[in-house]
Design a protein around this motif. Sequence first.
Motif, mmCIF file in Angstrom:
data_model
loop_
_atom_site.group_PDB
_atom_site.id
_atom_site.type_symbol
_atom_site.label_atom_id
_atom_site.label_comp_id
_atom_site.label_asym_id
_atom_site.label_seq_id
_atom_site.Cartn_x
_atom_site.Cartn_y
_atom_site.Cartn_z
ATOM 1 N N THR A 55 0.404 -1.402 0.259
ATOM 2 C CA THR A 55 -0.272 0.541 -0.076
ATOM 3 C C THR A 55 1.313 1.069 -0.133
ATOM 4 N N ALA A 56 2.217 0.869 0.489
ATOM 5 C CA ALA A 56 3.051 2.393 0.211
ATOM 6 C C ALA A 56 3.075 3.034 -1.044
ATOM 7 N N PHE A 57 3.182 3.933 -0.839
ATOM 8 C CA PHE A 57 3.630 4.675 -2.194
ATOM 9 C C PHE A 57 2.668 5.108 -3.072
ATOM 10 N N HIS A 58 0.914 5.004 -3.035
ATOM 11 C CA HIS A 58 0.100 5.363 -3.224
ATOM 12 C C HIS A 58 -0.837 6.003 -2.730
ATOM 13 N N LEU A 59 -1.387 6.969 -3.563
ATOM 14 C CA LEU A 59 -2.677 7.937 -2.903
ATOM 15 C C LEU A 59 -3.313 6.998 -2.327
ATOM 16 N N TRP A 60 -4.249 7.073 -1.541
ATOM 17 C CA TRP A 60 -5.448 6.356 -0.996
ATOM 18 C C TRP A 60 -6.091 7.895 -1.130
ATOM 19 N N PRO A 61 -7.748 7.173 -1.493
ATOM 20 C CA PRO A 61 -9.056 8.733 -1.215
ATOM 21 C C PRO A 61 -8.738 8.496 0.448
#
Length: 139
Positions: A74-80
């Motif tokens: 889940t790292a290095f991603h933009l999440w809502p």
Amino acid sequence: MNAKSDDLCIDWLPTFGVQLRKAGVQFDAVRMDEEPGRALADRLARMTGGDPGPVIDVAGSRPCVYFLVTAGSTAFHLWPAEVRRLTSGPDRESFIPVPALHDMTWPLSWRYPPTAPDRFVHTMLLRAALETWAQAAPS
């Protein structure tokens, strides 16, 4: 066939009751609250022929859904904003409640149970489903 936790040989799955598992060891989790989380889990199930990977459903006063994903994915991603990543690292520790497959574990239950030791929700597929959900959600 009535499979038991031991039959699957999944070491992070408790035989009975509920146990907390530290994120970042066997898996991380993505948590989404209430009905949008359940709808997203069901959308993933349709996308994957009924096997989206392990998804935990929590009932009660604060309902939510935990999507178990590969540790570190889940790292290095933009999440809502509606999503909370549960990971562990130098400045944070997160714990995920994991119910047994066939035991009384209310308010936790498996919306989609694990099917293999290394089978988790595919993070990129989850992100794609979240993007389509965000586009369809009323503003």
